[in-house]
Design a protein around this motif. Structure first.
Motif, mmCIF file in Angstrom:
data_model
loop_
_atom_site.group_PDB
_atom_site.id
_atom_site.type_symbol
_atom_site.label_atom_id
_atom_site.label_comp_id
_atom_site.label_asym_id
_atom_site.label_seq_id
_atom_site.Cartn_x
_atom_site.Cartn_y
_atom_site.Cartn_z
ATOM 1 N N SER A 109 12.287 11.986 3.250
ATOM 2 C CA SER A 109 13.350 11.220 3.898
ATOM 3 C C SER A 109 14.076 10.313 2.904
ATOM 4 O O SER A 109 15.293 10.151 2.965
ATOM 5 C CB SER A 109 12.778 10.380 5.040
ATOM 6 N N LEU A 110 13.313 9.723 1.988
ATOM 7 C CA LEU A 110 13.932 8.867 0.976
ATOM 8 C C LEU A 110 14.867 9.649 0.062
ATOM 9 O O LEU A 110 15.902 9.135 -0.383
ATOM 10 C CB LEU A 110 12.846 8.177 0.146
ATOM 11 N N LEU A 111 14.520 10.907 -0.239
ATOM 12 C CA LEU A 111 15.296 11.704 -1.183
ATOM 13 C C LEU A 111 16.465 12.441 -0.540
ATOM 14 O O LEU A 111 17.290 13.020 -1.241
ATOM 15 C CB LEU A 111 14.383 12.724 -1.878
ATOM 16 N N SER A 112 16.546 12.435 0.778
ATOM 17 C CA SER A 112 17.568 13.216 1.471
ATOM 18 C C SER A 112 18.722 12.322 1.931
ATOM 19 O O SER A 112 18.549 11.112 2.116
ATOM 20 C CB SER A 112 16.964 13.929 2.686
ATOM 21 N N PHE A 113 19.887 12.912 2.110
ATOM 22 C CA PHE A 113 21.066 12.276 2.711
ATOM 23 C C PHE A 113 21.362 10.903 2.110
ATOM 24 O O PHE A 113 21.040 9.861 2.690
ATOM 25 C CB PHE A 113 20.882 12.133 4.226
ATOM 26 N N PRO A 114 21.993 10.861 0.942
ATOM 27 C CA PRO A 114 22.245 9.571 0.293
ATOM 28 C C PRO A 114 23.227 8.667 1.033
ATOM 29 O O PRO A 114 23.193 7.456 0.867
ATOM 30 C CB PRO A 114 22.806 9.977 -1.079
ATOM 31 N N LYS A 115 24.121 9.242 1.869
ATOM 32 C CA LYS A 115 25.121 8.437 2.573
ATOM 33 C C LYS A 115 25.074 8.705 4.074
ATOM 34 O O LYS A 115 24.580 9.736 4.518
ATOM 35 C CB LYS A 115 26.525 8.754 2.035
ATOM 36 N N THR A 116 25.623 7.747 4.830
ATOM 37 C CA THR A 116 25.637 7.876 6.289
ATOM 38 C C THR A 116 26.414 9.103 6.736
ATOM 39 O O THR A 116 25.995 9.830 7.633
ATOM 40 C CB THR A 116 26.259 6.621 6.925
ATOM 41 N N ASP A 117 27.578 9.339 6.116
ATOM 42 C CA ASP A 117 28.393 10.489 6.506
ATOM 43 C C ASP A 117 27.668 11.804 6.274
ATOM 44 O O ASP A 117 27.907 12.787 6.988
ATOM 45 C CB ASP A 117 29.724 10.479 5.742
ATOM 46 N N ASP A 118 26.782 11.837 5.287
ATOM 47 C CA ASP A 118 26.058 13.078 5.000
ATOM 48 C C ASP A 118 25.154 13.466 6.155
ATOM 49 O O ASP A 118 25.137 14.629 6.586
ATOM 50 C CB ASP A 118 25.230 12.915 3.722
ATOM 51 N N VAL A 119 24.398 12.504 6.670
ATOM 52 C CA VAL A 119 23.485 12.824 7.759
ATOM 53 C C VAL A 119 24.235 13.100 9.055
ATOM 54 O O VAL A 119 23.851 13.977 9.842
ATOM 55 C CB VAL A 119 22.441 11.696 7.948
ATOM 56 N N LEU A 120 25.354 12.394 9.282
ATOM 57 C CA LEU A 120 26.142 12.645 10.485
ATOM 58 C C LEU A 120 26.781 14.036 10.455
ATOM 59 O O LEU A 120 26.816 14.738 11.469
ATOM 60 C CB LEU A 120 27.204 11.565 10.652
ATOM 61 N N ARG A 121 27.295 14.422 9.289
ATOM 62 C CA ARG A 121 27.874 15.767 9.176
ATOM 63 C C ARG A 121 26.816 16.848 9.321
ATOM 64 O O ARG A 121 27.070 17.902 9.918
ATOM 65 C CB ARG A 121 28.607 15.912 7.835
ATOM 66 N N PHE A 122 25.633 16.598 8.790
ATOM 67 C CA PHE A 122 24.561 17.586 8.902
ATOM 68 C C PHE A 122 24.152 17.777 10.361
ATOM 69 O O PHE A 122 23.978 18.902 10.830
ATOM 70 C CB PHE A 122 23.352 17.145 8.078
ATOM 71 N N ILE A 123 23.997 16.664 11.086
ATOM 72 C CA ILE A 123 23.606 16.761 12.495
ATOM 73 C C ILE A 123 24.701 17.437 13.318
ATOM 74 O O ILE A 123 24.413 18.248 14.208
ATOM 75 C CB ILE A 123 23.292 15.361 13.049
ATOM 76 N N SER A 124 25.954 17.134 13.008
ATOM 77 C CA SER A 124 27.059 17.652 13.810
ATOM 78 C C SER A 124 27.374 19.110 13.512
ATOM 79 O O SER A 124 27.673 19.887 14.430
ATOM 80 C CB SER A 124 28.309 16.799 13.587
ATOM 81 N N TYR A 125 27.322 19.489 12.232
ATOM 82 C CA TYR A 125 27.758 20.836 11.854
ATOM 83 C C TYR A 125 26.626 21.707 11.301
ATOM 84 O O TYR A 125 26.645 22.925 11.496
ATOM 85 C CB TYR A 125 28.880 20.740 10.810
ATOM 86 N N GLY A 126 25.689 21.102 10.608
ATOM 87 C CA GLY A 126 24.604 21.896 10.020
ATOM 88 C C GLY A 126 23.566 22.335 11.034
ATOM 89 O O GLY A 126 23.153 23.503 11.055
ATOM 90 N N MET A 127 23.165 21.418 11.915
ATOM 91 C CA MET A 127 22.113 21.746 12.880
ATOM 92 C C MET A 127 22.513 22.827 13.870
ATOM 93 O O MET A 127 21.670 23.668 14.218
ATOM 94 C CB MET A 127 21.674 20.484 13.621
ATOM 95 N N PRO A 128 23.764 22.869 14.379
ATOM 96 C CA PRO A 128 24.108 23.994 15.261
ATOM 97 C C PRO A 128 23.942 25.350 14.587
ATOM 98 O O PRO A 128 23.420 26.297 15.195
ATOM 99 C CB PRO A 128 25.577 23.717 15.608
ATOM 100 N N ALA A 129 24.365 25.461 13.313
ATOM 101 C CA ALA A 129 24.217 26.736 12.606
ATOM 102 C C ALA A 129 22.755 27.076 12.380
ATOM 103 O O ALA A 129 22.321 28.223 12.587
ATOM 104 C CB ALA A 129 24.962 26.666 11.266
ATOM 105 N N ILE A 130 21.964 26.086 11.971
ATOM 106 C CA ILE A 130 20.539 26.331 11.738
ATOM 107 C C ILE A 130 19.834 26.694 13.040
ATOM 108 O O ILE A 130 18.965 27.577 13.079
ATOM 109 C CB ILE A 130 19.899 25.088 11.085
ATOM 110 N N THR A 131 20.210 26.025 14.117
ATOM 111 C CA THR A 131 19.606 26.316 15.415
ATOM 112 C C THR A 131 19.848 27.758 15.831
ATOM 113 O O THR A 131 18.939 28.465 16.269
ATOM 114 C CB THR A 131 20.163 25.354 16.484
ATOM 115 N N ILE A 132 21.094 28.211 15.686
ATOM 116 C CA ILE A 132 21.429 29.579 16.088
ATOM 117 C C ILE A 132 20.725 30.595 15.194
ATOM 118 O O ILE A 132 20.156 31.590 15.675
ATOM 119 C CB ILE A 132 22.954 29.778 16.042
ATOM 120 N N ILE A 133 20.712 30.347 13.891
ATOM 121 C CA ILE A 133 20.128 31.303 12.942
ATOM 122 C C ILE A 133 18.618 31.425 13.136
ATOM 123 O O ILE A 133 18.049 32.529 13.074
ATOM 124 C CB ILE A 133 20.462 30.888 11.498
#
Length: 452
Positions: free
Chosen positions: A318-342
């Protein structure tokens, strides 16, 4: 098999509601408002259907493999090597959920409530809480959730009344002006968050009755969908889509608008004290599911033996991941839907086929069809299906008629909301009917055994 845990149907429904609601409230409003503007509140009907699909597959697995959790079932179906690879992929998915949630809530606390506290300290303390719960069981988390979730749900429904002086229906209009493609896209984005229901596969051994499990998971998903829809309607009605789309945490700003009296103007602190424990339970449940998966590789009957190493791994990653707030928000919004489907869709299809093949020669779940409880269950089940289909029809019909008839969008929006409300009520009554039917069936078998 991991030691037996006892969680009743109400606790599972509330846990699912808590898991799906608490994370989505923080991360998703901004993204949904950017994509669909005024129509962002139509984002949760397809995710509800997706959660029902997961519930259907899990119900089949419960009937075909009673007393087994998802990881054990995958090992039984795929064997040591293929099952091990698939379980490793599921563990990777759960790890992504944990890391994203922990880093997201740490950023939120650091930016809004604890600006002078180092981010690393917030993250470390949060993981220590997870490790504390990791020494216990899901039953403890379910009982804690019973204290907070009803209050949290009540506060969410009362937001409209506390913000009535700031609310304006005109900010929602025109309804369904966005293209149907935009509404479909926000439903796809929200499906990534509703995919979190997949983690409850680690607790399939807690309920042995497949029909009750399906109705319970469906009710929890509809609770989440209706609550998020209501909060999104309030968000857009108070702040409008333009402000919502520009704020990283728009819900926090929304709650700051509540001013009940001159001396009570920090209501967000009170509401946060209810939201945060509910969100913590979400991450606790995900963490325990991760421990169950790791324990299945080690052959541990009690997953608590993996708690220390897993907690340390979560802290470091957790410490090494997502250096900025926008990074984690973009991942949850756009990355997780793709990972969920795949990850989830192929696995769900595989597990459904395996359950069907095993069930052909296995025992079927027979219910007393001539009882009053069964007829009541079937009635509410059909009402629930019609209400959910009414939501879909109202969106499609409203989008098609909005350009032709002036008030078609508004009428469709009102129809959508009340159909969702009808789905919520009918799903609860369906769950209660199948629970009473299960008890009656159990009592009948007990009486028959006593007669013998």
């Amino acid at each position: 098999m991991i030691h037996k845990q006892v969680i009743n149907h109400r606790q599972i429904a509330w846990l699912i509601g808590s898991v799906l609601i608490t994370g989505a409230l923080i991360s998703q409003p901004q993204t949904l408002a950017k994509i669909a503007k005024n129509d962002a509140w139509f984002a949760y009907i397809i995710p509800t259907f997706y959660a029902m699909l997961v519930a259907l597959v899990f119900a089949r697995l419960t009937r075909a493999y009673p007393g087994k959790n998802l990881f054990e079932i995958i090992f039984l179906v795929g064997g040591r090597w293929i099952g091990g690879i698939v379980n490793a992929i599921v563990l990777f998915y759960l790890w992504l959920l944990i890391v994203a949630d922990i880093k997201g809530v740490s950023f939120y606390l650091h930016l809004t409530l604890l600006p002078r506290t180092p981010l690393e300290i917030i993250l470390l303390v949060f993981v220590l809480v997870l490790m504390y719960y990791g020494r216990t069981s899901t039953e403890v988390a379910a009982r804690v959730n019973e204290m907070y979730f009803p209050v949290f749900f009540l506060i969410a429904t009362l937001l409209y009344f506390t913000l009535s002086n700031e609310y304006a229906v005109e900010r929602l209009e025109p309804v369904l002006e966005s293209k149907i493609a935009a509404v479909g896209l926000i439903n796809l984005v929200a499906s990534g968050m509703f995919g979190d229901i997949f983690l409850f596969g680690a607790f399939l051994h807690a309920i042995s009755h497949s029909r009750l499990l399906y109705s319970t998971m469906k009710h929890g998903a509809i609770i989440a969908g209706f609550s998020l829809t209501l909060v999104m309607v309030i968000q857009l009605g108070v702040m409008g889509y333009l402000i919502t789309s520009r704020l990283s945490f728009p819900l926090h700003t929304l709650v700051q608008q509540i001013h009940i009296t001159d001396f009570l103007d920090r209501v967000e602190v009170i509401l946060f004290s209810i939201w945060f424990p509910a969100f913590t339970i979400k991450v606790v449940i995900t963490y325990i599911a991760f421990l169950v998966g790791v324990g299945s590789f080690a052959g541990q009957h009690h997953y608590t033996a993996c708690n220390g190493p897993c907690g340390l791994f979560v802290v470091v990653s957790s410490l090494l991941s997502f250096p900025k707030t926008d990074d984690v928000l973009r991942f949850i919004s756009y990355g997780m839907p793709a990972i969920t489907i795949i990850i989830q869709l192929p696995l769900l299809a595989f597990l459904f086929a395996a359950a069907r093949l095993r069930q052909r020669g296995g025992e079927r779940d027979e219910l007393p069809v001539h009882t009053r409880e069964y007829k009541r269950f079937r009635t509410w089940s059909w009402i629930n299906k019609l209400a959910l289909m009414g939501c879909v029809v109202s969106i499609v019909g409203g989008a098609w008629l909005e350009e032709r008839i002036r008030f078609a969008g508004l009428v469709s929006g009102v129809t959508y909301f009340f159909c969702y409300l009808a789905a919520l009520v009918s799903s609860y009554l369906e769950m209660q009917a199948i629970n009473h039917l299960k008890h009656k069936q159990t009592q009948g078998k007990g009486t028959a055994s006593a007669d013998r």
